[in-house]
Motif scaffolding. Structure first.
Motif, mmCIF file in Angstrom:
data_model
loop_
_atom_site.group_PDB
_atom_site.id
_atom_site.type_symbol
_atom_site.label_atom_id
_atom_site.label_comp_id
_atom_site.label_asym_id
_atom_site.label_seq_id
_atom_site.Cartn_x
_atom_site.Cartn_y
_atom_site.Cartn_z
ATOM 1 N N GLN A 1 0.837 -1.190 0.000
ATOM 2 C CA GLN A 1 0.000 0.000 0.000
ATOM 3 C C GLN A 1 0.879 1.250 0.000
ATOM 4 N N THR A 2 1.931 1.244 0.802
ATOM 5 C CA THR A 2 2.853 2.382 0.869
ATOM 6 C C THR A 2 3.558 2.596 -0.460
ATOM 7 N N ARG B 1 2.095 9.299 -5.880
ATOM 8 C CA ARG B 1 2.571 10.656 -5.594
ATOM 9 C C ARG B 1 3.705 11.038 -6.553
ATOM 10 N N ARG B 2 4.636 10.095 -6.778
ATOM 11 C CA ARG B 2 5.757 10.364 -7.684
ATOM 12 C C ARG B 2 5.241 10.664 -9.095
ATOM 13 N N GLN C 1 4.039 14.452 -13.366
ATOM 14 C CA GLN C 1 3.068 15.068 -14.268
ATOM 15 C C GLN C 1 2.995 16.584 -14.038
ATOM 16 N N HIS C 2 3.035 16.981 -12.778
ATOM 17 C CA HIS C 2 3.009 18.410 -12.461
ATOM 18 C C HIS C 2 4.268 19.094 -12.984
ATOM 19 N N ALA C 3 5.416 18.437 -12.846
ATOM 20 C CA ALA C 3 6.677 19.022 -13.326
ATOM 21 C C ALA C 3 6.650 19.151 -14.842
ATOM 22 N N LEU C 4 6.136 18.159 -15.548
ATOM 23 C CA LEU C 4 6.031 18.228 -17.018
ATOM 24 C C LEU C 4 5.081 19.342 -17.426
ATOM 25 N N HIS C 5 3.997 19.450 -16.753
ATOM 26 C CA HIS C 5 3.008 20.485 -17.075
ATOM 27 C C HIS C 5 3.621 21.891 -16.877
#
Length: 141
Positions: free
Chosen positions: A118-119, A126-127, A132-136
């Motif tokens: 689960q962890t 999260r990674r 995805q946020h960094a690419l955006h």
């Protein structure tokens, strides 16, 4: 489990009463010099569950207490009952504790093995979201 115990107790009570009565009748037949109950019949009733009734009758009625082949056979039946009951109790107790141990161990194993998975899944999620946020952000600069 209770459904099995009640008929067993009822069976043992009835069998012991019949066995006691068979010993009492044989004692009466001996006093009245009538045809006796065969020893094999008395031992049969003792063997199929009436051993306690046979021993009580043997002591209270003082019947067949000095006749040694019969007495030793009756005691052998009692020994067999004791060993059988002891073996049953040991096996039942061992199975009970083995089942509890297996259940608690498997539960701990499941919990222990499920938690890291689960962890890991949460970290991967999260990674991935971070990537995805960094690419955006990189596209919009």
């Amino acid at each position: 489990m209770l459904i099995l115990i009640i008929p067993l107790i009822l069976y043992l009570v009835v069998t012991n009463l019949i066995t006691y009565r068979a010993f009492a009748n044989d004692k009466r037949y001996a006093i009245e010099k009538q045809q006796r109950t065969p020893e094999a019949t008395l031992l049969f009733w003792a063997a199929i569950g009436g051993w306690f009734g046979a021993k009580i009758a043997q002591k209270r009625l003082r019947h067949k207490s000095s006749k040694q082949p019969f007495g030793s056979r009756l005691n052998d039946i009692g020994l067999l009952y004791t060993l059988s009951f002891g073996t049953f109790m040991v096996i039942t107790t061992a199975l009970f504790f083995l089942r509890r141990l297996t259940r608690s161990t498997s539960h701990q194993f499941r919990r222990a093995s499920y938690k890291p998975l689960q962890t890991i899944a949460l970290r991967s999620k999260r990674r991935f979201a971070h990537q995805q946020h960094a690419l955006h952000r990189a596209k919009h600069l």
